[in-house]
Design an enzyme around this catalytic site. Structure first.
Site, mmCIF file in Angstrom:
data_model
loop_
_atom_site.group_PDB
_atom_site.id
_atom_site.type_symbol
_atom_site.label_atom_id
_atom_site.label_comp_id
_atom_site.label_asym_id
_atom_site.label_seq_id
_atom_site.Cartn_x
_atom_site.Cartn_y
_atom_site.Cartn_z
ATOM 1 N N GLU A 1 12.052 -19.261 14.738
ATOM 2 C CA GLU A 1 11.829 -20.134 15.913
ATOM 3 C C GLU A 1 12.206 -21.582 15.617
ATOM 4 O OE1 GLU A 1 10.420 -17.561 18.655
ATOM 5 O OE2 GLU A 1 9.773 -19.582 19.054
ATOM 6 N N GLY B 1 -4.930 -15.189 -12.062
ATOM 7 C CA GLY B 1 -4.125 -13.989 -12.301
ATOM 8 C C GLY B 1 -4.389 -12.886 -11.285
ATOM 9 N N GLN C 1 -3.587 -20.145 -6.297
ATOM 10 C CA GLN C 1 -3.939 -20.816 -7.560
ATOM 11 C C GLN C 1 -5.421 -20.589 -7.890
ATOM 12 O OE1 GLN C 1 -1.395 -22.142 -9.019
ATOM 13 N NE2 GLN C 1 -2.420 -22.953 -10.817
#
Ligand SMILES: Cc1cc2nc3c(=O)[nH]c(=O)nc-3n(C[C@H](O)[C@H](O)[C@H](O)COP(=O)(O)OP(=O)(O)OC[C@H]3O[C@@H](n4cnc5c(N)ncnc54)[C@H](O)[C@@H]3O)c2cc1C
Length: 407
Positions: A390, A367, A363
């Site tokens: 696992e 872009g 975030q």
């Protein structure tokens, strides 16, 4: 690298100190442990170059040359006893190596640390002959190690009757069945395989046995699975057994105790997976912090926006909590007091932190995250697998809940 303390001793001293590797407040590691972290960091800076990462990730090839250098320096097998080619350190030191490698690069890091998967089963339960035959070759990087529990019908609950069956015929065992998602089965000398050996017993897990099955065995077929989202250099395979014959001395540990041996192994290996989560989360945080300081938005560094600074504070706090829990789980094992509840807490929590921290790091990149110029994109592709393999987070929470009610 060599062990000056000859095994596991007083790993963690005090709470609340800062180490010189620049990490934030954490348990104080010993000087030796800090030196291990620094040595791994230095190794990764030198070896995990952009070219190397690109080459192996694009080709989805195992990085043998880098791996063998790590073996030579003692990072692979740091926790194996010295007589089998290791360095004689503990689970905590192995977690430190894991964390640093995954922090440096999530794909190469995970590939390196998964490459000896399952060898601890031989160390804990193998005969002297099995240990001598298999472990030093793994420590030297001549073979990888593979262990197969998951089946196509489901991997979350191995206590159920397994579809892979070993039947005793004369002096031999004959194995039929298949295993799914087996790491590096195509590059290992053997696949440690969990089989059903008693078809009548209830509950079924009381009739499971581990076998060391050479990959050169007739009737054993390994197929590499294509189309993985991340960690391409780590190979993931389907293994089929069609009348595979192994001698009696291929049994690993006790007959019909394979399930219990596996649980003991998973308790330890889950700590290594938790350390993957810590490393991946820390690596994403490092990159997001650097970006937030460098990126100017309308004349001000991104970091000066309170919403971004708070995100980073939140991420750093989460990473620290995951690290402490992981080190504690490792330390308990090294003290001879393994605690499956703490190992499971560390595994699910550190994996969740990796997913959440990587998401927030993405975030912050805006872009630019979506393009390969920044490697934060690869952290995003990698983090989720830590919550799955696992034992999924649901399986770990089941374990935690079970121990809570018992206590
Ligand atoms: C890259 C990769 C490498 C791997 N390497 C190995 C390896 O080397 N060796 C090996 O043996 N395995 C390996 N695995 C397998 C891995 O451990 C399994 O994928 C995992 O344990 C989950 O099993 P599954 O995929 O069959 O999911 P399933 O068991 O089908 O579960 C699907 C979903 O249902 C949930 N679920 C299942 N049962 C319950 C329940 N009782 N309560 C609540 N939720 C439940 C699970 O949490 C999961 O979210 C690997 C997998 C991957 C992707």
């Amino acid at each position: 690298m060599s062990n000056s303390r000859g095994g596991n001793s007083d790993n963690l001293k005090t709470l609340g100190a800062r180490d010189r590797t620049g990490d934030s407040v954490e348990f104080q590691l010993t000087e030796e442990q800090i030196a291990i972290k620094e040595a791994v960091r230095e190794f990764c800076e030198k070896e995990f170059t952009e070219d190397i990462i690109k080459r192996y990730c694009e080709a989805e090839e195992f990085p043998w040359d880098v791996y063998r250098k790590a073996c030579k320096l003692g990072f692979v097998g740091i926790h194996y006893p010295e007589e089998y080619g290791g360095q004689g350190y503990g689970v905590l030191e192995n977690a430190l190596v894991t964390e640093e490698m995954c922090r440096a690069d999530p794909e190469l890091g995970i590939t390196m640390v998964l490459a000896d998967f399952g060898v601890e089963l031989i160390l804990h339960f193998g005969t002297e002959e099995q240990k001598e035959r298999y472990v030093p070759r793994v420590a030297r990087g001549e073979s990888l190690s593979a262990a197969a529990f998951t089946e196509p019908s489901g991997g979350s609950d191995i206590s159920k009757r397994l579809g892979t069956v070993a039947r005793k015929e004369g002096d031999e065992w004959v194995i039929n069945g298949s295993k799914m998602f087996i790491t590096n089965a195509n590059l290992s000398d053997y696949v440690i395989t969990l089989c059903q050996t008693d078809l009548e017993v209830e509950p079924p897990y009381r009739g499971q046995t581990l076998f060391i099955v050479p990959t050169s065995s007739q009737g054993l077929d390994v197929v590499k699975l294509p189309g993985k989202l991340g960690i391409g250099p780590s190979q993931t395979c389907e293994v089929s057994y069609s009348n595979v014959k192994v001698p009696d001395d291929a049994v690993l540990g006790e007959l019909n105790r394979g399930f219990y041996h596996t649980l003991r192994f998973l308790n330890e290996s889950r700590v290594e997976i938790a350390a993957q989560g810590v490393g991946v989360a820390q690596g994403a945080l490092d990159r997001a912090l650097r970006y937030a300081k460098e990126r100017e938005l309308f004349g001000k560094p991104l970091f000066q926006l309170q919403a971004v600074a708070h995100k980073l504070a939140w991420m750093a706090t989460k990473v620290e909590a995951a690290r402490l829990l992981t080190y504690k789980a490792a330390w308990l094992i090294d003290q001879g007091q393994p605690d499956p509840m703490i190992s499971s807490m560390a595994k699910w929590y550190a994996a969740r932190v990796a997913v959440e921290v990587v998401d927030e790091a993405a975030q912050i990149f805006g872009g630019y995250f979506y393009f390969e110029d920044y490697d934060i994109q690869r952290f995003y592709r990698v983090a989720k697998i830590i919550e799955i393999y696992e034992g999924t987070k649901e399986v770990q929470k089941d374990t935690v809940a079970r121990f809570l009610t018992r206590r």
